[in-house]
Design an enzyme around this catalytic site. Structure first.
Site, PDB file in Angstrom:
ATOM      1  N   LYS A  22       0.854  -1.210   0.000  1.00 42.57           N
ATOM      2  CA  LYS A  22       0.000   0.000   0.000  1.00 42.57           C
ATOM      3  C   LYS A  22       0.882   1.251   0.000  1.00 42.57           C
ATOM      4  CE  LYS A  22      -1.629   1.621   4.034  1.00 42.57           C
ATOM      5  NZ  LYS A  22      -1.414   3.033   4.363  1.00 42.57           N
ATOM      6  N   ASN A  23       1.914   1.251   0.850  1.00 40.91           N
ATOM      7  CA  ASN A  23       2.708   2.472   1.031  1.00 40.91           C
ATOM      8  C   ASN A  23       3.734   2.696  -0.075  1.00 40.91           C
ATOM      9  OD1 ASN A  23       1.129   2.944   3.196  1.00 40.91           O
ATOM     10  ND2 ASN A  23       2.658   2.401   4.733  1.00 40.91           N
ATOM     11  N   ARG A  94      -4.287  11.269   4.289  1.00 38.64           N
ATOM     12  CA  ARG A  94      -3.099  12.120   4.399  1.00 38.64           C
ATOM     13  C   ARG A  94      -2.156  11.938   3.220  1.00 38.64           C
ATOM     14  NH1 ARG A  94       0.320  14.438   7.711  1.00 38.64           N
ATOM     15  NH2 ARG A  94       2.507  14.015   7.311  1.00 38.64           N
ATOM     16  N   CYS A 118      -4.330  12.955  12.417  1.00 39.24           N
ATOM     17  CA  CYS A 118      -5.253  11.826  12.489  1.00 39.24           C
ATOM     18  C   CYS A 118      -5.101  11.272  13.906  1.00 39.24           C
ATOM     19  CB  CYS A 118      -4.919  10.775  11.451  1.00 39.24           C
ATOM     20  SG  CYS A 118      -3.415   9.903  11.829  1.00 39.24           S
ATOM     21  N   ARG A 123       0.739  14.607  12.849  1.00 38.43           N
ATOM     22  CA  ARG A 123       1.164  14.403  11.446  1.00 38.43           C
ATOM     23  C   ARG A 123       1.525  15.741  10.769  1.00 38.43           C
ATOM     24  NH1 ARG A 123      -0.924   9.214  10.126  1.00 38.43           N
ATOM     25  NH2 ARG A 123       0.676   9.105   8.519  1.00 38.43           N
ATOM     26  N   ILE A 125       3.501  18.743   8.557  1.00 40.42           N
ATOM     27  CA  ILE A 125       4.068  18.732   7.196  1.00 40.42           C
ATOM     28  C   ILE A 125       5.230  19.711   7.088  1.00 40.42           C
ATOM     29  CG2 ILE A 125       1.959  17.956   6.005  1.00 40.42           C
ATOM     30  CD1 ILE A 125       1.452  20.988   5.392  1.00 40.42           C
ATOM     31  N   ASP A 126       5.765  20.141   8.238  1.00 43.62           N
ATOM     32  CA  ASP A 126       6.836  21.152   8.208  1.00 43.62           C
ATOM     33  C   ASP A 126       8.047  20.717   7.396  1.00 43.62           C
ATOM     34  OD1 ASP A 126       6.958  19.292  10.460  1.00 43.62           O
ATOM     35  OD2 ASP A 126       8.832  20.308  10.959  1.00 43.62           O
ATOM     36  N   LEU A 127       8.372  19.420   7.407  1.00 46.37           N
ATOM     37  CA  LEU A 127       9.558  18.960   6.668  1.00 46.37           C
ATOM     38  C   LEU A 127       9.292  18.945   5.161  1.00 46.37           C
ATOM     39  CD1 LEU A 127      10.746  16.107   9.064  1.00 46.37           C
ATOM     40  CD2 LEU A 127      11.617  18.458   8.881  1.00 46.37           C
ATOM     41  N   ASP A 307       4.476   0.446  12.104  1.00 46.21           N
ATOM     42  CA  ASP A 307       3.253  -0.140  11.542  1.00 46.21           C
ATOM     43  C   ASP A 307       3.054  -1.590  11.955  1.00 46.21           C
ATOM     44  OD1 ASP A 307       3.345   1.622   8.337  1.00 46.21           O
ATOM     45  OD2 ASP A 307       2.839   2.248  10.370  1.00 46.21           O
ATOM     46  N   ARG A 399      -8.736   0.099   4.662  1.00 49.63           N
ATOM     47  CA  ARG A 399      -7.831   1.064   4.038  1.00 49.63           C
ATOM     48  C   ARG A 399      -6.489   0.417   3.698  1.00 49.63           C
ATOM     49  NH1 ARG A 399      -6.596   6.159   7.248  1.00 49.63           N
ATOM     50  NH2 ARG A 399      -5.292   6.304   5.399  1.00 49.63           N
TER      51      ARG A 399
HETATM   52  C1  EPZ Z   1       4.190   6.886   6.305  1.00 54.19           C
HETATM   53  O1  EPZ Z   1       3.439   7.932   6.888  1.00 54.19           O
HETATM   54  C2  EPZ Z   1       3.239   5.704   6.200  1.00 54.19           C
HETATM   55  N1  EPZ Z   1       2.112   6.056   5.330  1.00 54.19           N
HETATM   56  C3  EPZ Z   1       2.735   5.317   7.587  1.00 54.19           C
HETATM   57  O2  EPZ Z   1       1.937   4.148   7.434  1.00 54.19           O
HETATM   58  C4  EPZ Z   1       3.932   4.967   8.478  1.00 54.19           C
HETATM   59  O3  EPZ Z   1       3.482   4.686   9.774  1.00 54.19           O
HETATM   60  C5  EPZ Z   1       4.906   6.145   8.498  1.00 54.19           C
HETATM   61  O4  EPZ Z   1       5.299   6.507   7.154  1.00 54.19           O
HETATM   62  C6  EPZ Z   1       6.168   5.844   9.288  1.00 54.19           C
HETATM   63  O5  EPZ Z   1       6.800   4.721   8.735  1.00 54.19           O
HETATM   64  C7  EPZ Z   1       2.288   6.001   3.992  1.00 54.19           C
HETATM   65  O6  EPZ Z   1       3.365   5.717   3.487  1.00 54.19           O
HETATM   66  C8  EPZ Z   1       1.080   6.328   3.152  1.00 54.19           C
HETATM   67  P1  EPZ Z   1       6.362  10.163   8.461  1.00 54.19           P
HETATM   68  P2  EPZ Z   1       4.080   9.430   6.930  1.00 54.19           P
HETATM   69  O7  EPZ Z   1       6.290  11.436   7.704  1.00 54.19           O
HETATM   70  O8  EPZ Z   1       4.834   9.686   5.689  1.00 54.19           O
HETATM   71  C9  EPZ Z   1       7.023  13.326  11.849  1.00 54.19           C
HETATM   72  C10 EPZ Z   1       0.107   2.747   7.762  1.00 54.19           C
HETATM   73  O9  EPZ Z   1      -0.361   2.207   8.765  1.00 54.19           O
HETATM   74  N2  EPZ Z   1       6.977  14.351  10.771  1.00 54.19           N
HETATM   75  O10 EPZ Z   1       7.549   9.291   8.314  1.00 54.19           O
HETATM   76  O11 EPZ Z   1       3.013  10.379   7.307  1.00 54.19           O
HETATM   77  C11 EPZ Z   1       5.623  12.836  12.176  1.00 54.19           C
HETATM   78  O12 EPZ Z   1       5.030  13.665  13.135  1.00 54.19           O
HETATM   79  C12 EPZ Z   1       0.553   4.191   7.821  1.00 54.19           C
HETATM   80  O13 EPZ Z   1       0.277   2.171   6.645  1.00 54.19           O
HETATM   81  C13 EPZ Z   1       7.322  15.670  11.077  1.00 54.19           C
HETATM   82  O14 EPZ Z   1       7.652  15.994  12.213  1.00 54.19           O
HETATM   83  O15 EPZ Z   1       5.073   9.279   8.157  1.00 54.19           O
HETATM   84  C14 EPZ Z   1       5.848  11.463  12.735  1.00 54.19           C
HETATM   85  O16 EPZ Z   1       6.093  11.578  14.122  1.00 54.19           O
HETATM   86  C15 EPZ Z   1       0.309   4.807   9.187  1.00 54.19           C
HETATM   87  N3  EPZ Z   1       7.254  16.599  10.087  1.00 54.19           N
HETATM   88  C16 EPZ Z   1       7.120  11.005  12.037  1.00 54.19           C
HETATM   89  O17 EPZ Z   1       7.686  12.153  11.378  1.00 54.19           O
HETATM   90  C17 EPZ Z   1       6.877  16.279   8.802  1.00 54.19           C
HETATM   91  O18 EPZ Z   1       6.874  17.185   7.930  1.00 54.19           O
HETATM   92  C18 EPZ Z   1       6.884   9.933  10.994  1.00 54.19           C
HETATM   93  O19 EPZ Z   1       6.101  10.508   9.998  1.00 54.19           O
HETATM   94  C19 EPZ Z   1       6.538  14.953   8.522  1.00 54.19           C
HETATM   95  C20 EPZ Z   1       6.593  13.997   9.519  1.00 54.19           C
END
Ligand code: EPZ
Length: 420
Positions: A22-23, A94, A118, A123, A125-127, A307, A399
């Site tokens: 999925k991811n 998202r 969520c 979650r 998006i600053d990065l 996950d 999902r």
């Molecule tokens: C992806 O989400 C996956 N979703 C998530 O899977 C997975 O849990 C996650 O990566 C971590 O491996 C998809 O790929 C569609 P992140 P994502 O950005 O990209 C912080 C599932 O169950 N962060 O790596 O949203 C954030 O707060 C889902 O399949 C910032 O601080 O995850 C979090 O603590 C759930 N600033 C951490 O990074 C940002 O701009 C991980 O988030 C972005 C993220």
């Protein structure tokens, strides 16, 4: 209301086929925006989230054909219209925010609903935005929208404070058409990052080092359409590995990549589960031995995946002794704990740490799926509990898992979807 009902106690046997990730598929579908032609994605997992992301692309006037028999997506982005995608769809999922990078680099403009948080965390998006700014975009946030503008993105060096999967993917896609070279440091290393880069490179992009901490992207002018098959879903595979362990069964899992599953394999072996890779991309999992408690700390790949945290917690509730789980990736990913306690589990939470005391048995109960992976964890607990477990809010599960109850039923589980 639709629920999944599980009657515990069945032993599993036989084989299960793992779907594509999925991811991986979600960012790959979005990346089709970059190539104004017809791409074909084979073996696509026909999940709710895949339909939603296809609807987002249709909003932008892409044509998307979903062949449910062949599980094949044909995505034609020849006539894309750069307008702000439906905020309801963006809020619903998202991952839709991933269209910002491709839209910005292809059309010089993108305006999307702020994805919001969520239930597993804020979650942010600053990065993502830090990367777009570094590439020369003007960013404005207001009235619930995020807008990015840039006549032409210029390659740059970007350091990610956290190896965010989504930020790495969004910036990588934006950099494909940027002028010059972009370097993403402290990039996410998940296999799905490698898969997205592999897809883009097969279309003619120049991305080096994906799957390692530093990714280099040399901007190009155009991409050509391809036919692509994404990698297997390591989290679905991990979920079935835990299903074998929690039901004390031996099963065969078809569609695995040993390297991608390394942290899950090692942790389950430490528990006492026997795991053998056989033939090509197949695995025998035998959970019939005596299992012992383990400690888990979730980390970005190649650490133990967040996950899989809920699924492992279900297993640990039934292993005699104390286990500790530290959730370091998301700030609120223990909502399944209350649901497991309703089934008789003994779990204490201290901040981002859960202490699990193994109990002799779980008892079936009415429980909720509080997020996608928590829903899978409740199914796993139900497989081992005495009596019936009725799981509500199963839209979370749909999902991320293709026909999970059918796949488990084929293995001998007593599980069905009911309307009550
Ligand atoms: C992806 O989400 C996956 N979703 C998530 O899977 C997975 O849990 C996650 O990566 C971590 O491996 C998809 O790929 C569609 P992140 P994502 O950005 O990209 C912080 C599932 O169950 N962060 O790596 O949203 C954030 O707060 C889902 O399949 C910032 O601080 O995850 C979090 O603590 C759930 N600033 C951490 O990074 C940002 O701009 C991980 O988030 C972005 C993220």
């Amino acid at each position: 209301m639709e629920k999944i009902r599980v009657k515990g106690g069945s032993t599993l046997e036989g084989e299960v086929e793992i779907s594509s990730a999925k991811n991986s598929v979600l960012p790959i579908i979005v990346a089709c925006i970059l190539c104004g032609d017809k791409n074909i994605i084979k073996e696509a997992p026909l999940l709710e989230d895949v339909y939603v992301i296809c609807d987002v692309l249709k909003e932008l006037n892409a044509s998307v054909e979903i062949n449910e028999v062949k599980r094949e997506l044909t995505i034609d982005t020849k006539n894309l219209i750069p307008n702000s995608a439906n905020s309801e769809l963006i809020k619903k999922m998202r991952a839709s925010f991933l269209i910002m990078g491709p839209m910005l680099t292809k059309f010089g403009h993108a305006k999307l609903s702020h994805p919001g948080g969520c239930n597993i965390g804020t979650r942010p998006i600053d990065l993502h935005l830090k990367g777009f700014k570094a590439l020369g975009a003007d960013i404005s946030i207001g009235h619930g929208f995020v807008e990015a503008k840039a006549s032409k993105l210029i390659g740059n060096r970007i350091y990610l404070d956290f190896p965010s999967v989504g930020a790495t993917e969004n910036i990588m896609m934006a950099a494909v058409y940027a002028k010059g070279t972009t370097i993403i440091e402290n990039a996410a290393e998940e296999p799905e990052i490698w898969d997205l880069a592999n897809f883009l490179n097969s279309m003619g992009a120049k991305i080096y080092g994906a799957g390692q901490g530093k990714i280099t992207i040399d901007g190009v002018d155009e991409l050509r359409p391809v036919v692509y098959r994404p990698i297997y879903d390591r989290i679905e595979a991990g979920t079935f590995m835990v299903a074998a362990a929690i039901t004390k069964s031996k099963i065969k899992i078809n569609g695995v990549n040993e390297e991608h599953l390394r942290p899950i394999i090692e942790k389950l072996k430490e528990c006492g589960v026997s795991i053998d890779i056989v033939e090509n991309e197949k695995m025998i999992v035998d959970g019939r031995g005596i299992l012992k408690p383990v400690d888990i700390k979730t980390l970005p790949y190649p650490g133990f995946p967040t996950d899989m945290q809920a699924q492992m917690m279900s297993l640990l509730t039934l292993i005699k002794g104390s286990s500790i789980i530290s959730e370091t990736v998301f700030e609120n990913r223990f909502m399944h704990v209350q649901e497991l306690i309703r089934m008789g589990a003994s779990i204490k939470i201290d901040g981002r740490t859960a202490i699990i005391e193994g109990v002799d048995r779980l008892t079936g109960a009415e429980v909720k799926a509080t997020d996608l992976r928590a829903g899978a964890a409740m199914i796993l607990a139900g497989l081992a509990a005495d009596g019936y477990t009725d799981i509500s809010d199963i839209y979370h599960i749909d999902r991320g898992y293709v026909n999970i109850e059918e796949k488990l039923r084929k293995l001998g589980a007593n599980i069905e979807r009911i309307n009550i």
